[in-house]
Design a protein around this motif. Structure first.
Motif, short mmCIF file in Angstrom:
data_model
loop_
_atom_site.label_atom_id
_atom_site.label_comp_id
_atom_site.label_asym_id
_atom_site.label_seq_id
_atom_site.Cartn_x
_atom_site.Cartn_y
_atom_site.Cartn_z
N GLU A 1 -47.23 37.43 63.03
CA GLU A 1 -45.73 37.18 63.94
C GLU A 1 -44.59 37.76 62.87
O GLU A 1 -43.80 38.21 63.55
CB GLU A 1 -45.82 35.72 63.66
N ALA A 2 -44.64 37.77 61.66
CA ALA A 2 -43.69 38.23 60.79
C ALA A 2 -43.54 39.80 61.09
O ALA A 2 -42.34 40.37 61.23
CB ALA A 2 -43.82 38.18 59.13
N LYS A 3 -44.50 40.46 61.21
CA LYS A 3 -44.62 41.87 61.39
C LYS A 3 -44.18 42.29 62.79
O LYS A 3 -43.44 43.24 62.98
CB LYS A 3 -45.90 42.48 61.45
N ARG A 4 -44.76 41.56 63.68
CA ARG A 4 -44.06 41.76 65.02
C ARG A 4 -42.32 41.40 65.03
O ARG A 4 -41.83 42.27 66.08
CB ARG A 4 -44.57 40.57 66.00
N LYS A 5 -41.81 40.57 64.31
CA LYS A 5 -40.38 40.66 64.16
C LYS A 5 -39.72 41.48 63.13
O LYS A 5 -38.59 41.39 63.03
CB LYS A 5 -40.16 38.94 63.68
N GLY A 6 -40.70 42.66 62.91
CA GLY A 6 -40.09 43.65 61.99
C GLY A 6 -40.14 43.57 60.48
O GLY A 6 -39.42 44.32 59.70
N ALA A 7 -40.68 42.48 60.00
CA ALA A 7 -40.63 42.24 58.70
C ALA A 7 -41.67 43.54 57.92
O ALA A 7 -42.59 43.76 58.62
CB ALA A 7 -41.46 40.68 58.29
N THR A 8 -41.40 43.75 56.63
CA THR A 8 -42.14 44.40 55.54
C THR A 8 -43.47 43.54 55.15
O THR A 8 -43.06 42.29 54.57
CB THR A 8 -41.39 45.01 54.77
N VAL A 9 -44.70 43.83 55.34
CA VAL A 9 -45.87 43.21 54.89
C VAL A 9 -46.08 43.75 53.34
O VAL A 9 -46.84 45.13 53.61
CB VAL A 9 -46.76 43.09 55.63
N VAL A 10 -46.17 43.16 52.24
CA VAL A 10 -46.62 43.59 51.11
C VAL A 10 -47.97 42.60 50.73
O VAL A 10 -47.89 41.35 50.68
CB VAL A 10 -45.67 43.12 50.03
#
Length: 243
Positions: free
Chosen positions: A199-208
């Motif tokens: 969900e975070a990725k779908r909203k444009g977040a960077t994933v570490v």
């Protein structure tokens, strides 16, 4: 790569962490899955809600061994401590955790959303009374509520049981608000918790991702993968905020 992650943390307006069993392995808490996982030694049926209700004594025998013999002496490791420090500095806004070991709170984190509940509390299924696990008598199984005599159940999610509504709500709200998510020690196999980073990725977040190996996230949503243990990675990150 550590420098890049630190740079992202400094620029981020809303960072969250999503943690799984891997962050607590260094504290001596065994994982549930994998070669050394708990489910290689115990039948998962023992933690099915219907089975527990029908057979509380054998379920509680396994529960005591798994969660109270193994977890009781576990202490936060450096990964937990650095996350708490980042929150204190105002960098980390929340921790969404799949873990039920209470180690984030013990490390000093305040904003923790326990997606699967907490093993350190027991709840009466009859009257709703709650007691700290260390205050309950686990010598006589199954343990009974001192208020009404009802069956006590650990306040974490069993198979066949719903996610706590408030934890679910806050976890996905955090995912929708974040611009940077640290995925630490999660394989990405457990639904619906694993949907939080997606969900975070779908909203444009960077994933570490901080994981010594690959996970279900690695080739789907991970932007930066630190292939090391949680403790070492977070120590290196924390050092740059201690200066």
């Amino acid at each position: 790569m550590i420098d890049k992650v630190v740079e992202l943390l400094k620029k981020s307006k809303y960072t969250i962490a999503f943690t799984g069993a891997g962050i607590s392995v260094e504290s001596g808490v065994p994982p549930f899955r994998g070669d050394q996982g708990i489910w290689n030694r115990y039948n998962p049926q023992l933690l099915e809600l219907d089975y527990f209700l029908a057979n509380p004594e054998p379920s509680w025998k396994a529960i005591r061994e798994i969660f109270y013999d193994f977890f009781t002496d576990a202490k936060p490791n450096s990964a937990h401590v650095v996350l708490a420090k980042l929150e204190e500095l105002g960098i980390l806004k929340a921790v969404v955790t799949q873990n039920i070991d209470d180690l984030h709170f013990k490390a000093g984190s305040k904003e923790v959303y326990e997606f699967h509940g907490n093993s350190q509390k027991l709840k009466c299924l009859k009257c709703g009374w709650t007691v700290n696990a260390h205050e309950a008598d686990l010598n006589l199984l199954p343990p009974a509520c001192v208020k009404c005599g009802g069956l006590l159940k650990p306040d974490f999610i069993f198979f066949g049981e719903g996610i706590p509504p408030l934890a679910y709500q806050k976890s996905f709200e955090a995912a929708r608000n974040t611009d940077l998510v640290l995925v630490i020690g999660s394989t990405g196999e457990v639904m619906p918790a694993c949907q939080v980073p997606y969900e975070a990725k779908r909203k444009g977040a960077t994933v570490v991702e901080i994981n010594p190996g690959e996970s279900n996230f690695t080739h789907q949503i991970t932007d930066i993968h630190l292939k090391m243990g949680a403790g070492k990675a977070m120590e290196l990150i924390g050092e740059q905020f201690a200066q």
